[in-house]
Design a protein around this motif. Structure first.
Motif, mmCIF file in Angstrom:
data_model
loop_
_atom_site.group_PDB
_atom_site.id
_atom_site.type_symbol
_atom_site.label_atom_id
_atom_site.label_comp_id
_atom_site.label_asym_id
_atom_site.label_seq_id
_atom_site.Cartn_x
_atom_site.Cartn_y
_atom_site.Cartn_z
ATOM 1 N N CYS A 206 0.781 -1.106 -0.034
ATOM 2 C CA CYS A 206 -0.156 -0.052 0.061
ATOM 3 C C CYS A 206 0.553 1.339 -0.078
ATOM 4 O O CYS A 206 0.379 2.317 -0.100
ATOM 5 N N GLY A 207 2.229 1.174 0.070
ATOM 6 C CA GLY A 207 2.981 2.571 0.336
ATOM 7 C C GLY A 207 2.568 3.170 1.497
ATOM 8 O O GLY A 207 2.545 2.630 2.584
ATOM 9 N N VAL A 208 1.898 4.416 1.571
ATOM 10 C CA VAL A 208 1.654 5.220 2.774
ATOM 11 C C VAL A 208 0.109 5.220 2.541
ATOM 12 O O VAL A 208 -0.359 6.340 3.036
ATOM 13 N N ALA A 209 -0.744 4.503 1.735
ATOM 14 C CA ALA A 209 -1.733 4.408 2.000
ATOM 15 C C ALA A 209 -2.590 5.623 1.292
ATOM 16 O O ALA A 209 -4.070 5.928 1.605
ATOM 17 N N SER A 210 -2.329 6.035 0.215
ATOM 18 C CA SER A 210 -2.789 7.446 -0.170
ATOM 19 C C SER A 210 -4.105 6.818 -1.022
ATOM 20 O O SER A 210 -5.007 7.679 -1.183
ATOM 21 N N TRP A 211 -4.006 5.779 -1.825
ATOM 22 C CA TRP A 211 -5.051 5.392 -2.580
ATOM 23 C C TRP A 211 -6.344 4.993 -1.583
ATOM 24 O O TRP A 211 -7.524 5.686 -1.783
ATOM 25 N N GLY A 212 -6.071 4.395 -0.430
ATOM 26 C CA GLY A 212 -7.271 4.019 0.647
ATOM 27 C C GLY A 212 -7.566 5.318 1.075
ATOM 28 O O GLY A 212 -8.617 5.364 1.440
ATOM 29 N N SER A 222 -11.219 0.974 2.313
ATOM 30 C CA SER A 222 -10.040 0.256 1.966
ATOM 31 C C SER A 222 -9.339 -0.294 2.945
ATOM 32 O O SER A 222 -8.814 0.412 3.902
ATOM 33 N N LEU A 223 -8.794 -1.147 3.192
ATOM 34 C CA LEU A 223 -7.788 -1.885 4.061
ATOM 35 C C LEU A 223 -6.389 -2.069 3.471
ATOM 36 O O LEU A 223 -6.188 -2.663 2.502
ATOM 37 N N SER A 224 -5.536 -1.173 3.948
ATOM 38 C CA SER A 224 -3.993 -1.195 3.194
ATOM 39 C C SER A 224 -3.317 -2.403 3.837
ATOM 40 O O SER A 224 -3.014 -2.371 5.206
ATOM 41 N N LEU A 225 -2.632 -3.010 3.028
ATOM 42 C CA LEU A 225 -1.808 -4.231 3.491
ATOM 43 C C LEU A 225 -0.567 -4.226 3.117
ATOM 44 O O LEU A 225 -0.222 -3.963 1.964
ATOM 45 N N ALA A 226 0.371 -4.184 4.026
ATOM 46 C CA ALA A 226 1.937 -4.019 3.745
ATOM 47 C C ALA A 226 2.798 -4.891 4.850
ATOM 48 O O ALA A 226 2.329 -4.941 5.830
ATOM 49 N N PRO A 227 3.958 -5.636 4.464
ATOM 50 C CA PRO A 227 4.662 -6.067 5.429
ATOM 51 C C PRO A 227 5.586 -5.236 5.960
ATOM 52 O O PRO A 227 5.707 -4.044 5.486
ATOM 53 N N HIS A 231 10.919 -0.841 3.237
ATOM 54 C CA HIS A 231 10.105 0.411 3.423
ATOM 55 C C HIS A 231 9.569 0.837 4.685
ATOM 56 O O HIS A 231 8.342 0.221 5.160
ATOM 57 N N GLU A 232 10.222 1.270 5.367
ATOM 58 C CA GLU A 232 10.124 1.797 6.638
ATOM 59 C C GLU A 232 8.755 2.217 7.052
ATOM 60 O O GLU A 232 8.107 2.978 6.741
ATOM 61 N N ALA A 233 8.054 1.252 7.914
ATOM 62 C CA ALA A 233 6.684 1.743 8.660
ATOM 63 C C ALA A 233 5.597 2.116 7.690
ATOM 64 O O ALA A 233 4.952 3.186 8.002
ATOM 65 N N GLN A 234 5.520 1.528 6.403
ATOM 66 C CA GLN A 234 4.366 1.775 5.746
ATOM 67 C C GLN A 234 3.049 2.003 6.463
ATOM 68 O O GLN A 234 2.177 2.837 6.191
ATOM 69 N N VAL A 235 2.722 0.862 7.380
ATOM 70 C CA VAL A 235 1.443 0.786 7.945
ATOM 71 C C VAL A 235 1.496 1.580 8.917
ATOM 72 O O VAL A 235 0.226 2.153 9.261
ATOM 73 N N GLN A 236 2.396 1.906 9.724
ATOM 74 C CA GLN A 236 2.515 3.008 10.785
ATOM 75 C C GLN A 236 2.078 4.228 10.122
ATOM 76 O O GLN A 236 1.351 5.006 10.575
ATOM 77 N N PHE A 237 2.757 4.775 9.041
ATOM 78 C CA PHE A 237 2.244 5.813 8.372
ATOM 79 C C PHE A 237 0.764 6.016 8.000
ATOM 80 O O PHE A 237 0.045 7.182 8.433
ATOM 81 N N ALA A 238 0.139 4.741 7.450
ATOM 82 C CA ALA A 238 -1.085 4.836 7.176
ATOM 83 C C ALA A 238 -2.032 4.941 8.285
ATOM 84 O O ALA A 238 -2.975 5.659 8.492
ATOM 85 N N GLU A 240 -1.132 6.519 11.282
ATOM 86 C CA GLU A 240 -0.930 7.916 11.761
ATOM 87 C C GLU A 240 -1.828 8.965 11.185
ATOM 88 O O GLU A 240 -2.398 9.886 11.707
ATOM 89 N N ARG A 241 -2.197 8.286 9.745
ATOM 90 C CA ARG A 241 -2.955 9.355 9.032
ATOM 91 C C ARG A 241 -4.406 9.020 9.347
ATOM 92 O O ARG A 241 -5.238 9.919 8.818
ATOM 93 N N GLY A 242 -4.759 8.061 9.899
ATOM 94 C CA GLY A 242 -6.096 7.940 10.253
ATOM 95 C C GLY A 242 -6.743 6.908 9.063
ATOM 96 O O GLY A 242 -7.971 7.062 8.853
ATOM 97 N N ILE A 243 -6.067 6.251 8.355
ATOM 98 C CA ILE A 243 -6.400 5.315 7.191
ATOM 99 C C ILE A 243 -6.264 3.707 7.517
ATOM 100 O O ILE A 243 -5.328 3.525 8.233
ATOM 101 N N PRO A 244 -7.279 2.776 7.417
ATOM 102 C CA PRO A 244 -7.326 1.437 7.713
ATOM 103 C C PRO A 244 -5.969 0.708 7.312
ATOM 104 O O PRO A 244 -5.697 0.994 6.056
ATOM 105 N N ALA A 245 -5.266 0.039 8.055
ATOM 106 C CA ALA A 245 -3.887 -0.642 7.617
ATOM 107 C C ALA A 245 -3.897 -1.712 8.521
ATOM 108 O O ALA A 245 -4.248 -1.647 9.720
ATOM 109 N N ILE A 246 -2.870 -2.926 8.020
ATOM 110 C CA ILE A 246 -2.593 -3.836 8.953
ATOM 111 C C ILE A 246 -1.406 -4.534 8.414
ATOM 112 O O ILE A 246 -1.055 -4.555 7.101
ATOM 113 N N LEU A 247 -0.493 -4.945 9.068
ATOM 114 C CA LEU A 247 0.603 -5.524 8.632
ATOM 115 C C LEU A 247 0.381 -7.027 8.092
ATOM 116 O O LEU A 247 -0.364 -7.926 8.644
#
Length: 602
Positions: A206-212, A222-227, A231-238, A240-247
């Motif tokens: 998902c990168g930084v979840a801009s699409w979601g 949209s649920l953003s998924l990334a390992p 790419h440091e902390a993709q899910v944490q960025f998402a 922190e922005r208030g966008i749904p995400a999970i490792l």
């Protein structure tokens, strides 16, 4: 001598006769005593029941059970190296696991004796997160102090550091003109994104979840998924922005979602090798996308005839890869739906005839999964190299068959019949119950429903009733269904909500400080026989933001113990009555304090 021999048997016979008579007398006496005892005991029982009944009528009393108690404890601080600690995806443990298909990036949780019993400090300079919706565009740098993406992707405008903030201009590898323009093009190809037909989506890589983040304004969740990788902390960025995400990562195990869950799946140059390993990653996408749903790919090998020079490859290689991709998708009952420039769309067929052809062809690859493979089994379940064919019941839950959003939120999906005791009337009753509960929650926690709370987790939902009751508020809810409970997660997705399977004996797939509110309903009553309360609460502290809230709805039996442990974690708590003031159940409202490590200069 003759008379002596004759006297021996006579003496023995008289002894046997005496013993026989004595035995018979003893048995008779025993039966007599037994009869007296039984008759008297019966009289006592009747008298006791009568007296109890009389007392119950006069003054009803609830059975009292002494609450469980634990010793006071004060948990120590973790070291500063724990500030981004993810127990089940810890980079320090990667070397223990194989590199095949990047399986070391999957969940590998520490054993009980390896679990940490300390409180994770926030980074030096941490501030309360910027509130939604401003948080979608910016966040405090010190809250997510990672520069790798900023340095490596600066020309793609994923994010940009300015002063003490990160700004998110909405750029991406495949949308240089901005994410909104990119989604506009996508909607032109998929009209169902405009009218409420498409409600749930998953973004892999998902990168930084801009699409979601952009889809939220369009009514799509949209649920953003990334390992957790380089790419440091993709899910944490998402988050922190208030966008749904999970490792998470598609590797050797199924993703923790039921079959036929998402209306749409998306990959924008997500670097997943879709055509390798027999297309097993595509088969997992096929499993989790509902019939009639869409899979969107932008980036290699789409538009290879124009783009190949920028991909450090040859046009022939990209053409071969594209043809292989198209062949695999066709073989698993996807059809080409639309394509323009760098975006290609496939639709998962709901037509039974396609799956019947696979079943009849013994040489077909991938083959159709047999009935022994449970399509919804998704907690540490290996990926299967076969096509999960929709059942007639799932077909009726396909896109186009279920109501459009927002009507589908309040309509009982057909799959509720697969849940033990599930019914349309049961769902209606559950929704009514949660509306009353949330109304009460807002009285005892006024922050709920305001911009102070954005990221919410319902730690043990059934049908997503808590999330449904909050649907008009500026929140999103991660609905968690226990991997050991009844499988109600398909119902959650059919209603247009999102969630995941999880076992609370283990750490959740997220970074520290990512949720504003954690809610649980009788979790310890249901799981305390398996999961130690101390570790569950410590995990809650890890994922809760400083100044975040917890609503614990639990049996009075556990309340004292929870309160004691919460105090040891520096939470401030108060006990509240339920909406009906039930004596056997209480509500504990807690807030996590903002504190800094004693080793930091903050």
């Amino acid at each position: 001598m003759k008379s002596g021999k004759q006297s021996q048997p006579e003496k023995g016979s008289s002894r046997i006769l005496s013993l026989t008579i004595l035995f018979i007398a003893f048995c008779g006496f025993s039966f007599y005593l037994g009869g007296i005892f039984c008759s008297e005991r019966h009289k006592i029982e009747v008298k006791d029941v009568t007296s109890t009944t009389t007392k119950a009528v006069a003054a009803p009393k609830e059975p009292t059970v002494s609450p469980i108690q634990v010793k006071s404890v004060s948990f120590p601080e973790c070291g500063s190296e724990f500030q981004d600690y993810t127990p089940c995806t810890d980079p320090k443990r990667w070397k223990k696991y194989g590199t095949h298909r990047l399986s070391f990036l999957e969940r590998h949780c520490p054993a009980v004796y390896e679990k940490s019993e300390c409180l994770i400090p926030p980074p030096d300079g941490y501030k309360p997160p910027i509130r939604w919706p401003k948080s979608r565009e910016q966040c405090w740098y010190r809250n997510v102090p990672y520069d790798w993406i900023n340095k490596q992707k600066s020309n793609q405008h994923w994010l940009k550091k300015e002063g003490d903030k990160f700004h998110f201009p909405g750029g991406g590898t495949m949308f240089p003109r901005g994410v909104s323009h990119y989604v506009d093009l996508m909607q032109d190809l998929i009209p169902e994104m405009k009218d409420g037909t498409v409600r749930t989506a998953i973004d892999t890589g998902c990168g930084v979840a801009s699409w979601g983040g952009d889809l939220l304004d369009r009514g799509i969740l949209s649920l953003s998924l990334a390992p957790r990788d380089n790419h440091e902390a993709q899910v944490q960025f998402a988050l922190e922005r208030g966008i749904p995400a999970i490792l998470g990562i598609i590797s050797t195990q199924r993703l923790p979602f039921p079959s036929n869950a998402f209306d749409m799946a998306h990959c924008s140059r997500c670097l997943i090798p879709w055509t390798e390993f027999g297309g097993i990653y595509l088969l997992e996408i096929h499993r989790i996308v509902r019939p009639g749903g869409f899979w969107i790919l932008s980036g290699p090998p789409v538009n290879y005839n124009r783009r190949w020079r920028g991909w450090n490859t040859t046009m022939e290689d990209q053409k071969s890869d594209y043809n292989k991709l198209q062949s695999l998708l066709t073989s698993m009952c996807f059809k080409k739906y639309a394509q323009k420039d760098d975006i290609a769309v496939w639709q998962k067929l709901s037509d039974k005839s396609c799956y019947d052809k696979i079943a009849k062809n013994m040489e077909a690859y991938p083959p159709k999964c047999d009935d022994s493979i449970e399509p919804d089994s998704a907690w540490y379940t290996p990926l299967r190299p076969c096509v999960v064919a929709p059942t007639p019941k799932v077909k009726n839950s396909g896109l186009g068959s279920i109501p459009k959003w927002p009507q589908r939120l309040n309509v009982a999906p057909e799959r509720i019949g697969d849940v033990h005791g599930g019914s349309a009337s049961g769902l209606k009753h559950d929704d009514g119950k949660w509306k009353n509960r949330v109304k009460h929650y807002k009285k005892i926690l006024p922050a709920l429903g305001t911009d102070k709370i954005r990221n919410v987790m319902d730690m043990n939902t059934v049908y997503g009733g808590f999330a449904a009751a909050l649907i008009e508020d500026p929140v999103w809810v991660m609905n968690v269904v226990s991997s050991y409970s009844a499988n109600s997660l398909p119902v959650v997705f059919d209603r247009g909500l999102i969630g995941t399977y999880h076992d609370w004996c283990e750490a959740f797939s997220t970074y520290p400080r990512t949720y504003d509110l954690l809610h649980l309903d009788s979790l310890f009553t249901l799981e305390s026989h398996r999961c130690e309360m101390k570790y569950v609460l410590l995990e809650m502290d890890r994922i809760l933001r400083p100044s975040g809230y917890v609503i614990i709805r639990e049996s009075s039996y556990f309340m004292d113990a929870i309160t004691t442990l919460a105090k040891g974690m520096r939470w401030s708590c108060r006990r509240e009555e339920t909406e009906y003031a039930v004596k056997s159940e209480k509500i504990l409202v807690c807030q996590k304090k903002l504190w800094f490590s004693s080793n930091q200069n903050s």
